[in-house]
Write an enzyme that holds these catalytic residues in place. Structure first.
Site, PDB file in Angstrom:
ATOM      1  CE  LYS A  49      57.244  97.264  14.770  1.00 50.26           C
ATOM      2  NZ  LYS A  49      58.242  97.268  15.865  1.00 50.26           N
ATOM      3  CB  SER A  89      60.041  94.080  15.304  1.00 51.32           C
ATOM      4  OG  SER A  89      59.634  95.143  16.140  1.00 51.32           O
ATOM      5  CB  SER A  94      62.013  97.037  17.458  1.00 57.80           C
ATOM      6  OG  SER A  94      62.072  95.690  17.859  1.00 57.80           O
TER       7      SER A  94
END
Length: 597
Positions: free
Chosen positions: A77, A151, A175
């Site tokens: 990420k 996210s 997330s």
């Protein structure tokens, strides 16, 4: 050629069969470029660089599978540093070139994993839906009209699409769990502090965690174990203190007015199906009051804790407000009027909620919650970005505030063709203890792996016992389900399995013991059938404390097992057996107690 969905076991088998890391890298590049959703990656590792990394791995460790993650492709990420790629947090103006890998990334690369690129996210990790990024909105792998979840949007899609074997996400409010559900994969959210956050662009520094997405529980937990460890470079790092959960747990489930699915009858039905599976697997189902957990969750966005998001980017916001996603900016700027007094009051409120839920933890070993009560189309999310997003976090926002561990697992598909899932939540440092039941739930759901709904879900792996732990044979009141079993599970004990003593042991029911206990005695020359025992593993310190607390006439000595091995186990002093009822013929304490009713 590797399978459609990449798992650690399938890749290890392929490498053992002759696949090379270079060939795997070339296949990953092909899959990455062929995937129809261009929003998954912000910065893919360039093809030539990925191939060079694969070849460097072979030069460093020529023997296939000679490192724990030899040749395993993973994505990161893009709020986690991974050299030489920039870190953007989904904000191009914020981008910088990190000088070193994040601590977690460095450990994975040292273990032989190949970093294939940086994935998309809700900007500054603010959101649970995946649409708040200037790099586009990754989509659910089952229906491109629907959000991927966020996210950690790109990371979840990359795993579910079969582009990589695992990916790193982060989790502040959910997330690392919500995107797992929306894409039919596993999301492991460690206890805050278990994995170092050094090298992470924080959302809420005090509660952020780095998470793992993988097709299976076993894979995700294996990766988490390789990343964890106390780190002085992270002020919120915490030494692990393993805690246990009984093999047949008491599981708290939603009841009454707290069962909120926002009209999504399909997701509610799939939650009920998961409850039935848990009960079939031996769990005791315990309805509980979610209200104080929900009140704690509200502090994350509706209370002063949102100020921590401002603290993370305050200087950048002061000069680059126009570079923020409008929704992200509105959320973060909403903290400007919060005061230090409010922050302290929020902390006091949180501690009061933690106290308020203690009776729940006294009644259950883990919670099982819908990972998200519903989903949404991209169009609906863009039309109501805050309202729709808030639904996703209803059962996730509290976990990090309360310092808990969680594993999100797939829970099947409804008529819509979209997946559902549940999250098992346990007290701090039950990370390993949650895994066996989570893996059993995934296996029982038979929902496939990622976008491959027909892929077989592997059965739960054998219990994991860390090196240096001590195996103990228990014969009576400490057996699973018996009154004293919590003395083993509370300090993190792991049930290794059932066993039988060698011939030559007799079992007696001791008089006047509370709770009732047996006495096991070695009787050389006695040709009995052997006595049923359980083998438990404990950390050395916990083993020492356990042995020190054993009351006379019981003690610990070496017990010979039917397989020829010898382990520490309960034995009884001979004087206490005078006049005691011999129950050897029952074959074990559990059978004796069942016969006595």
């Amino acid at each position: 050629m590797p399978p459609e969905i990449l798992t650690l076991d399938s890749l290890r088998a392929a490498y053992a069969g002759g696949l090379t890391p270079r060939a795997l890298a070339e296949e990953v590049i092909r899959r990455r470029e062929a995937w129809p959703d261009p929003a998954v990656f912000i910065a893919p590792t360039p093809a030539e660089a990925l191939i060079a990394e694969a070849e460097a791995l072979v030069a460093r460790a020529p023997e296939p599978n000679s490192l724990p993650l030899w040749g395993m492709p993973f994505a990161v990420k893009d709020n986690i540093d991974a050299t030489p790629l920039p870190t953007t947090a989904a904000c191009p103006a914020f981008a910088y070139l990190p000088e070193a890998d994040a601590a977690a990334v460095a450990k994975l690369r040292a273990a032989g994993a190949l970093m294939i690129g940086k994935t998309n996210l809700d900007q500054f990790a603010t959101g649970l839906n995946g649409t708040r990024s200037p790099y586009g909105a990754p989509r659910c792998v089952f229906d491109a009209d629907y959000v991927s979840g966020g996210s950690s949007s790109g990371s979840a899609v990359a795993v579910a699409a079969g582009i990589c074997a695992f990916a790193l996400g982060t989790d502040t409010a959910g997330s690392g769990r919500v995107p797992a559900m929306f894409n039919n994969i596993v999301g492991v959210k460690p206890t805050p502090g278990l994995v170092s956050n050094a090298g992470l662009v924080p959302a809420c520094r005090s509660i952020d965690v780095i998470t793992v997405f993988a097709p299976t529980v076993g894979d995700a937990v294996e990766v988490r174990r390789l990343m964890e460890g106390y780190d002085l470079a992270d002020p919120f790092s915490r030494p692990a203190r393993p805690a246990g959960i009984p093999p047949a747990p008491r599981i708290g489930v939603l009841a009454g007015a707290e069962r909120e699915f926002f009209g999504d009858a399909e997701k509610e039905a799939l939650y009920d199906a998961a409850i039935a599976r848990a009960e079939a697997l031996g769990a005791t189902i315990v309805p509980f009051d979610y209200a104080p957990f929900r009140a704690a969750a509200a502090l994350l966005y509706d209370g002063p804790f949102v100020a921590e998001r401002l603290a993370a980017v305050e200087d950048f916001l002061a000069t680059n407000a126009a570079d923020f996603d409008p929704t992200v900016r509105a959320i973060i700027e909403g903290a400007r009027d919060r005061t230090a007094v409010e922050a302290f009051r929020g902390r006091y409120a949180l501690e009061s909620y933690i106290q308020a839920v203690q009776p729940v933890w006294d009644a259950v070993d883990m919670l099982m919650l819908p990972t998200s009560p519903t989903t949404a189309t991209v169009a609906a999310m863009l039309a109501d970005p805050v309202g729709e997003n808030s639904k996703f976090g209803r059962y996730t926002n509290f976990a990090n505030l309360m310092g808990l561990a969680a594993i999100a697992v797939p829970g099947g598909f409804g008529p819509s063709g979209l997946p559902a899932g549940v999250t098992l939540v346990g007290p701090a440092f039950t990370d390993d203890a949650l895994a066996p039941f989570a893996a059993a739930m995934h296996h029982a759901a038979a929902s496939g792996l990622g976008r491959d709904r027909a892929a077989p879900v592997p059965p739960p792996p054998a219990p994991f016992v860390p090196g240096g732990w001590i195996t103990l044979a228990v014969v009576g009141a400490h057996l699973s389900g018996m009154p004293l079993n919590t003395e083993l599970t509370a300090p993190g004990g792991v049930l290794v399995g059932a066993a039988t003593t060698a011939p030559g042991y007799r079992l007696y029911a001791l008089a006047g013991t509370v709770p009732p206990k047996p006495g096991l005695a070695h009787a050389p020359g006695f040709e009995g059938p052997g006595i049923a025992v359980e083998l438990w593993a404990l950390p050395p310190a916990a083993f020492g404390a356990f042995v020190a607390a054993i009351p006379a006439p019981l003690g610990i000595g070496k017990v010979l097992l039917a397989d020829g091995s010898a382990v520490p186990g309960f034995l009884c002093e001979g004087h206490a057996l005078d006049g005691a009822e011999e129950i050897t013929g029952f074959g074990g304490w559990r059978a004796y107690r069942a016969a006595r009713g």
